[in-house]
Design an enzyme around this catalytic site. Structure first.
Site, PDB file in Angstrom:
ATOM      1  N   SER A 120      -5.910  -5.884  -2.916  1.00 33.07           N
ATOM      2  CA  SER A 120      -5.640  -6.810  -4.007  1.00 33.07           C
ATOM      3  C   SER A 120      -5.634  -6.058  -5.337  1.00 33.07           C
ATOM      4  CB  SER A 120      -6.662  -7.953  -3.985  1.00 33.07           C
ATOM      5  OG  SER A 120      -6.269  -9.012  -4.826  1.00 33.07           O
ATOM      6  N   GLU A 217       2.204  -6.619  -0.258  1.00 29.89           N
ATOM      7  CA  GLU A 217       1.626  -7.932   0.033  1.00 29.89           C
ATOM      8  C   GLU A 217       1.192  -8.535  -1.286  1.00 29.89           C
ATOM      9  OE1 GLU A 217      -1.891  -8.994  -0.066  1.00 29.89           O
ATOM     10  OE2 GLU A 217      -2.433  -7.201  -1.164  1.00 29.89           O
ATOM     11  N   HIS A 282      -4.037 -10.457   2.239  1.00 30.69           N
ATOM     12  CA  HIS A 282      -4.904 -11.606   1.993  1.00 30.69           C
ATOM     13  C   HIS A 282      -4.867 -12.638   3.113  1.00 30.69           C
ATOM     14  CE1 HIS A 282      -4.442  -9.937  -2.075  1.00 30.69           C
ATOM     15  NE2 HIS A 282      -5.524 -10.603  -2.419  1.00 30.69           N
TER      16      HIS A 282
END
Length: 312
Positions: A120, A217, A282
């Site tokens: 992230s 992602e 995630h």
């Protein structure tokens, strides 16, 4: 012409009894979730130590875990502590970009590579470690996030990568399938798409993904925003010469058929293999994927195979 992505230096694998530091470079860390994650690490035989400011919250900006300087100091000191074998980020969120230039990069380079885990917002640190220190890293789950607590496959992927990296060289879940068929070889890089776009034109940013196998992602980005992010990467030339693309999860990004249409439209024209839903990010299961290693992407088989173990 931009040179191909170089292969960074690999850290040593972890062993029972090793001391690992947990830091918070980004958002505030929930105490109960962190405690549960620390118990898992202890169950693996590790000795986790929590950096001084991990449970802080910035006095004025509530989406940050403490001040930028405190977060940067925690990470620098953890990395440079010779008794610490690895550094794990407690969680992502937002804030790594604000402190990355406050890290003591001279000291970090001198300390050498260490196992470093996160995803992230931590993509900003993965990129900096590769470009500014020449170190490999791990795109993997963090001890204070829900997927670490809830999914045994996620935890086992990280544990095996840290302790027995030779056993997890072929990566991919059963969901993986080709968006664009083919095989490609290159060095793995990337992570959170929005963070890669935000890194463009900043000091010490990677100039190009040329020659690399790019991981992408994200979370919470609606299809039109993903379109904007990918278009920015395309227009900047950053994707020129990329060897292949591995796509992870797109949690909370809207209906997947809409997300998939954007991914196909923006990435299909690159003329390189693209695999979707490989199984990192995630999503409900988050495989640990090494960054900075030579690997082969087989979109038809739905696999990413690293040439060497992620840790020595």
């Amino acid at each position: 012409m931009t040179a191909p992505v170089p292969a960074p230096a690999r850290p040593a694998r972890l062993r029972p009894g090793d001391r690992v530091a947990v830091v918070a470079p980004s958002g505030p860390v929930p105490g109960p979730a962190l405690a549960a994650g620390l118990d898992v690490l202890r169950g693996w035989g590790l000795d986790p130590v929590v950096a001084p400011h991990v449970l802080d919250t910035h006095p004025d900006i509530g989406h940050l875990a403490g001040t930028d300087r405190d977060r940067a100091r925690d990470l620098t000191e953890a990395w440079c502590d010779p008794t610490v074998a690895g550094v794990l980020c407690a969680r992502g969120g937002y804030g790594a970009q604000r402190m990355v230039d406050l890290l003591d990069w001279t000291a970090i380079r001198a300390a050498g590579p260490k196992a470093f885990v996160g995803y992230s917002d931590v993509t900003a640190l993965h990129e900096a470690l590769a470009v500014r220190a020449g170190f490999a890293a791990l795109h993997g789950p963090m001890p204070a996030v829900s997927v670490f607590a809830d999914d045994p496959a996620t935890r086992e992927s990280l544990r095996a990568t840290l302790f027995e990296p030779e056993t997890v060289r072929v990566l991919g879940l059963g969901t993986a399938r080709p968006l664009v068929p083919g095989r490609a070889a290159g060095v793995t890089l990337g992570g959170c798409a929005s963070l890669l776009a935000a890194d463009l034109a900043t000091p010490h940013a990677r100039p190009s993904a040329r020659g690399g196998l790019l991981l992408l992602e994200d979370v919470g980005e609606e299809p039109y925003r993903l379109d904007r992010i990918l278009t920015q990467l395309l227009r900047s030339g950053w994707l020129d010469g990329v060897a292949g693309v591995a796509l992870g999860s797109w949690a909370e990004c809207g209906p997947y058929e809409e997300v998939r249409a954007v991914l196909a439209d923006r990435l299909g024209g690159l003329g390189v293999p693209v695999v979707e839903e490989l199984g990192f990010g995630h999503g409900p299961t988050a495989l640990t994927v090494p960054l900075g290693l030579p690997a082969v992407l087989d979109a038809d088989a739905g696999t990413l195979t690293v040439d060497v173990p992620a840790l020595l």
